[in-house]
Design an enzyme around this catalytic site. Structure first.
Site, short mmCIF file in Angstrom:
data_model
loop_
_atom_site.label_atom_id
_atom_site.label_comp_id
_atom_site.label_asym_id
_atom_site.label_seq_id
_atom_site.Cartn_x
_atom_site.Cartn_y
_atom_site.Cartn_z
N TRP A 101 -26.15 4.02 -93.36
CA TRP A 101 -26.58 4.50 -94.65
C TRP A 101 -25.39 5.37 -95.42
O TRP A 101 -25.21 5.13 -96.66
CB TRP A 101 -27.75 5.68 -94.38
CG TRP A 101 -28.91 4.79 -94.21
CD1 TRP A 101 -29.69 4.98 -93.13
CD2 TRP A 101 -29.58 3.89 -95.05
NE1 TRP A 101 -30.61 3.98 -92.88
CE2 TRP A 101 -30.83 3.23 -94.12
CE3 TRP A 101 -29.32 3.47 -96.09
CZ2 TRP A 101 -31.53 2.42 -94.75
CZ3 TRP A 101 -30.13 2.40 -96.60
CH2 TRP A 101 -31.08 1.80 -95.93
N ASP A 171 -27.41 13.52 -97.52
CA ASP A 171 -28.54 12.48 -97.62
C ASP A 171 -29.57 12.78 -96.41
O ASP A 171 -29.34 12.29 -95.22
CB ASP A 171 -28.27 11.03 -97.40
CG ASP A 171 -29.23 9.77 -97.31
OD1 ASP A 171 -30.36 10.35 -97.18
OD2 ASP A 171 -28.97 8.78 -97.26
N LYS A 195 -40.08 8.75 -94.91
CA LYS A 195 -39.92 9.32 -93.39
C LYS A 195 -40.49 10.25 -92.88
O LYS A 195 -41.30 10.40 -91.92
CB LYS A 195 -38.03 9.11 -93.14
CG LYS A 195 -37.61 7.90 -92.95
CD LYS A 195 -36.90 7.14 -94.32
CE LYS A 195 -36.46 5.88 -94.04
NZ LYS A 195 -35.13 5.69 -94.58
C1 LIG Z 1 -34.28 5.08 -95.31
C2 LIG Z 1 -32.91 5.62 -95.56
C3 LIG Z 1 -32.50 5.34 -96.97
C4 LIG Z 1 -32.75 4.16 -97.98
O1 LIG Z 1 -34.07 4.89 -98.28
P1 LIG Z 1 -34.81 4.20 -99.70
O2 LIG Z 1 -35.71 5.33 -100.15
O3 LIG Z 1 -35.32 2.83 -99.13
O4 LIG Z 1 -33.59 4.01 -101.03
C5 LIG Z 1 -31.21 5.99 -97.22
N1 LIG Z 1 -30.60 7.10 -96.29
C6 LIG Z 1 -31.13 7.07 -95.14
C7 LIG Z 1 -30.43 8.27 -94.32
C8 LIG Z 1 -32.43 6.60 -94.79
O5 LIG Z 1 -33.01 6.70 -93.77
#
Ligand SMILES: *Cc1c(COP(=O)(O)O)cnc(C)c1O
Length: 359
Positions: A101, A171, A195
């Site tokens: 990511w 993030d 999540k």
């Molecule tokens: C799932 C995830 C993403 C991507 O998320 P989307 O909402 O599908 O764009 C980005 N960063 C992390 C750490 C993730 O777990």
């Protein structure tokens, strides 16, 4: 209800009581005669749902007043662009590369300016977090971006990077609300909801108000934080149903005792699973001890030919979605807030039984 345990990395398990409440309110929210899905986002009823969700989130994370909270769309992936479009004033930012990511965030940011990768864990296979003493960060960078929990590699920071002089951007898609954090240490936090917050389609951004206002020339207003902040996240129609479910999840966390209670439970759950992995001969963790994720636990089977059988027998035992990401292989159990401790106990019991029977 006797539902299986869902270890999916996302979209992921939600608290059963939240699903039941949503089902109960599905056709008639609080005597309104409407589903939340059918309400005007500017009507009194939805405005009250939205305001309650924001105030509960502020309470959970102890978000100071000088931070705006945005409920927007586009997922964390849109944030990979929105962050540089709004914060890269001088055209240079620092990024830490600790996993898949981080790497995606870096690739997107490179479209907008000069990206300095201050530390790179990829050559070693994304299995550790480089020591901050060795980071080549610059105090005059527009911001420093990192990924506190790498959902795919299962690598988590159990510390917040020390101040480098640049605003810290995180993030937190797969670890937000899993433990208390000091929001004041951050310039901006973002998280896709699917999540640990609620349904896909909603993205939460917490940003210090003095950082927003500037945008790169040509930035669409839908990608400008200030435009969303000034309109109370109602620049256009927000993801109303996802926002409502997120509000129910915030309420559920508060009822469970808040983030301290979540942190204790998440520590217990992940300790239980790592202990079982470390004690076994069949399973092993590819991640360094000091940065093993409490949310996403990858484990490799010493006998990879058993993987298909492991997955099918796990599913027969009500343990779903344990297949690891193709880049890591093996298995991955995601243990978000809504995964009950019983689910982890059931997984550990199955793993032990499978190991004994494998011959
Ligand atoms: C799932 C995830 C993403 C991507 O998320 P989307 O909402 O599908 O764009 C980005 N960063 C992390 C750490 C993730 O777990």
């Amino acid at each position: 209800m006797n539902r299986p345990y869902n270890f999916s990395p996302g979209p992921a398990v939600l608290p059963e009581s939240v699903l039941l409440q949503a089902a109960d309110e599905m056709t008639d929210w609080h005597g309104s005669g409407m589903s939340v899905m059918e309400m005007s986002h500017r009507g009194k009823q939805f405005m009250s749902i939205a305001a309650q969700a924001e105030s509960d989130l502020r309470r959970l994370l102890a978000i100071p007043d000088e931070y705006a909270v945005l409920f927007i769309q586009g997922g964390a992936t849109s944030q990979f662009a929105m962050v540089p479009l709004n914060l890269m004033r001088q055209g240079r930012a620092d990024y830490v590369n600790t996993g898949a990511w981080s790497k995606k965030a870096i690739a997107e940011a490179r479209r907008f300016g000069q990206v300095n990768v201050v530390a790179d864990a990829e050559p070693a296979g994304f299995n550790h977090i480089p020591d901050q003493d060795d980071w080549r960060s610059r105090s005059d960078a527009d911001y420093l971006h990192y990924t506190p929990n790498e959902t795919i590699g299962g690598v988590e920071f159990h510390w917040i990077p020390a101040d480098t002089g640049a605003p810290l951007v995180a993030d937190m898609s797969s670890c937000i609300l899993s433990r208390p954090i000091d929001v004041g240490r951050f310039g901006l936090i973002y998280a896709g909801a699917q999540k640990n917050i609620g349904p896909a389609g909603l993205t939460v951004v917490v940003v210090r108000r003095d950082l927003i206002g500037w945008t790169r020339s040509g930035t669409p207003s839908m990608l400008a934080y200030a435009a969303h902040a000034e309109s109370g996240s109602m620049l256009n129609t927000p993801p109303t149903f996802a926002w409502y479910i997120a509000g129910l999840v915030f309420r559920w966390i508060l009822d469970q005792g808040g983030l301290e209670a979540m942190a204790l439970r998440n520590q217990r759950k992940s300790d239980t699973l790592y202990k079982a992995i470390d004690a076994s001969e069949l399973y092993h963790s590819p991640v360094a001890d000091d940065c093993r994720s409490r949310m996403n636990v990858p484990f490799i089977l010493a006998e990879p030919e058993l993987e298909a059988r492991f997955l099918s027998e796990a599913a027969e035992n009500g343990l779903l979605n344990l297949k690891g990401h193709r880049s890591v292989g093996g298995m991955r159990a995601s243990l978000y807030n809504a995964m009950p401790e019983d689910g982890v106990d059931a997984l550990v019991a199955f793993m032990g039984d499978f190991e004994r029977r494998r011959a």
